[in-house]
Design an enzyme around this catalytic site. Structure first.
Site, PDB file in Angstrom:
ATOM      1  N   ASP A  34      -7.424   7.322   9.478  1.00 51.79           N
ATOM      2  CA  ASP A  34      -6.893   7.349   8.115  1.00 51.79           C
ATOM      3  C   ASP A  34      -6.520   5.920   7.751  1.00 51.79           C
ATOM      4  O   ASP A  34      -5.638   5.320   8.375  1.00 51.79           O
ATOM      5  CB  ASP A  34      -5.667   8.261   8.029  1.00 51.79           C
ATOM      6  CG  ASP A  34      -6.010   9.712   8.323  1.00 51.79           C
ATOM      7  OD1 ASP A  34      -7.043  10.176   7.815  1.00 51.79           O
ATOM      8  OD2 ASP A  34      -5.246  10.358   9.070  1.00 51.79           O
ATOM      9  N   LEU A  35      -7.155   5.372   6.743  1.00 56.99           N
ATOM     10  CA  LEU A  35      -7.021   3.957   6.422  1.00 56.99           C
ATOM     11  C   LEU A  35      -5.559   3.568   6.215  1.00 56.99           C
ATOM     12  O   LEU A  35      -4.884   4.097   5.329  1.00 56.99           O
ATOM     13  CB  LEU A  35      -7.838   3.630   5.175  1.00 56.99           C
ATOM     14  CG  LEU A  35      -7.804   2.168   4.717  1.00 56.99           C
ATOM     15  CD1 LEU A  35      -8.375   1.259   5.789  1.00 56.99           C
ATOM     16  CD2 LEU A  35      -8.557   2.012   3.395  1.00 56.99           C
ATOM     17  N   ASP A  36      -5.089   2.633   7.047  1.00 56.19           N
ATOM     18  CA  ASP A  36      -3.734   2.075   6.952  1.00 56.19           C
ATOM     19  C   ASP A  36      -2.648   3.142   7.033  1.00 56.19           C
ATOM     20  O   ASP A  36      -1.554   2.973   6.488  1.00 56.19           O
ATOM     21  CB  ASP A  36      -3.567   1.261   5.657  1.00 56.19           C
ATOM     22  CG  ASP A  36      -4.436   0.009   5.666  1.00 56.19           C
ATOM     23  OD1 ASP A  36      -4.609  -0.588   6.746  1.00 56.19           O
ATOM     24  OD2 ASP A  36      -4.958  -0.359   4.604  1.00 56.19           O
ATOM     25  N   GLU A  37      -2.924   4.256   7.697  1.00 54.14           N
ATOM     26  CA  GLU A  37      -1.946   5.339   7.789  1.00 54.14           C
ATOM     27  C   GLU A  37      -1.645   5.736   9.231  1.00 54.14           C
ATOM     28  O   GLU A  37      -1.104   6.813   9.483  1.00 54.14           O
ATOM     29  CB  GLU A  37      -2.432   6.560   6.996  1.00 54.14           C
ATOM     30  CG  GLU A  37      -2.535   6.332   5.495  1.00 54.14           C
ATOM     31  CD  GLU A  37      -2.948   7.573   4.738  1.00 54.14           C
ATOM     32  OE1 GLU A  37      -2.878   8.671   5.326  1.00 54.14           O
ATOM     33  OE2 GLU A  37      -3.342   7.455   3.559  1.00 54.14           O
ATOM     34  N   LEU A  95       0.848  -1.187   0.000  1.00 53.21           N
ATOM     35  CA  LEU A  95       0.000   0.000   0.000  1.00 53.21           C
ATOM     36  C   LEU A  95       0.891   1.247   0.000  1.00 53.21           C
ATOM     37  O   LEU A  95       1.918   1.277   0.661  1.00 53.21           O
ATOM     38  CB  LEU A  95      -0.901  -0.006   1.241  1.00 53.21           C
ATOM     39  CG  LEU A  95      -1.909  -1.158   1.333  1.00 53.21           C
ATOM     40  CD1 LEU A  95      -2.623  -1.125   2.674  1.00 53.21           C
ATOM     41  CD2 LEU A  95      -2.917  -1.077   0.209  1.00 53.21           C
TER      42      LEU A  95
END
Length: 271
Positions: free
Chosen positions: A214-217, A184
């Site tokens: 925050d998606l995958d952050e 990602l």
């Protein structure tokens, strides 16, 4: 402890510990470019927590803005959330069975019942909370009702393949740890290893991080990579990816459960 940097912080803290007849085992510190000071001190001995914290707050020069946390060395209580993939869960269960996890797995929750037979072998409660016919919010409410039984300190997403809503995440701020492949954001969606194979990537890896909105952050705790080349098929890459995922997740949890991780904005400072 963490807060604004100042001269003599280490000197004053260690002096307080000495006056309380405590033995320092390990000490590590870091000052960020913005002047924020982080320190983690392991010590042993008998002491009064309130008296120690009071002296720390009154002895340190310019102690305003400094946060102290006393964390007894003990196992953390966790609940693991999964979907269908077994590799990360299996690694955690084996480490737990052999007392290598620094945590007590109170339960496993899944939106499928695929992994129930595996979990039952370890004598851990398994809760199947289906998402079928439910909105995301309704599904999460059902999960929260199950979590309320256990009141875990941390949630571990061991390849739990559903995006959590902000309301759910805010219930466990900086207490949800996730693992995913490190492709990602380059290769999103289905079949990331097929995408990686077609692009001829030369390394594959995994990232463990805290979950935020925050998606995958969220703040990154641990990462690692494996080298691959043109001889590796997409299946080979997926197998290597699973291996690195389970190792990185275990490494990250060891750091978190031993109270080595500070959250600074969207960064994790690991001491």
């Amino acid at each position: 402890m963490d807060g604004p940097d100042n001269k003599g912080l280490i000197y004053h803290v260690t002096g307080v510990l000495y006056r309380h007849n405590l033995n320092i085992i390990h000490n590590d510190e870091y000052v960020s470019p913005s002047g924020h000071f982080f320190m983690r001190t392991e010590f042993e001995g008998t002491f009064d927590s309130d008296a120690l914290l009071t002296e720390l707050n009154t002895t340190l020069p310019n102690a305003e803005g400094i946060t102290f946390r006393l964390n007894p060395k003990r196992k953390k209580n966790i609940v693991v959330m999964v979907t269908k993939e077994h590799h990360c869960l299996g690694e955690l269960l084996i480490r737990y069975a052999f007392d290598e996890l620094d945590a007590d797995i109170l339960a496993v929750i899944s939106n499928y019942n695929v992994l129930q037979p595996l979990v039952s072998k370890f004598g851990i409660p398994f809760h199947y909370v289906s998402h079928e016919g439910r909105s995301r919010e309704e599904h999460e409410e059902a999960i929260l009702r199950t979590l309320a039984i256990y009141e875990p300190e941390y949630l571990v997403l061991a390849k739990y393949m559903r995006v959590l809503t902000p309301g759910f995440v805010n219930t466990f701020p900086n207490r949800i740890v996730n693992i995913h492949h490190s492709f990602l954001p380059a290769f999103v969606g289905a079949n990331p290893y097929r995408q990686a194979y077609e692009r001829g990537v030369k390394i594959i890896g995994a990232t463990a991080h805290f979950v935020n909105n925050d998606l995958d952050e969220g703040p990154i705790i641990a990462q690692n990579v494996q080298e691959v080349d043109h001889r590796h098929t997409a299946t080979d890459m997926a197998t290597k990816g699973k291996d690195v995922e389970k190792i990185v997740l275990s490494q990250a949890l060891k750091l978190v459960f031993s109270d080595r991780v500070f959250i600074s904005g969207n960064r994790a400072i690991v001491l």
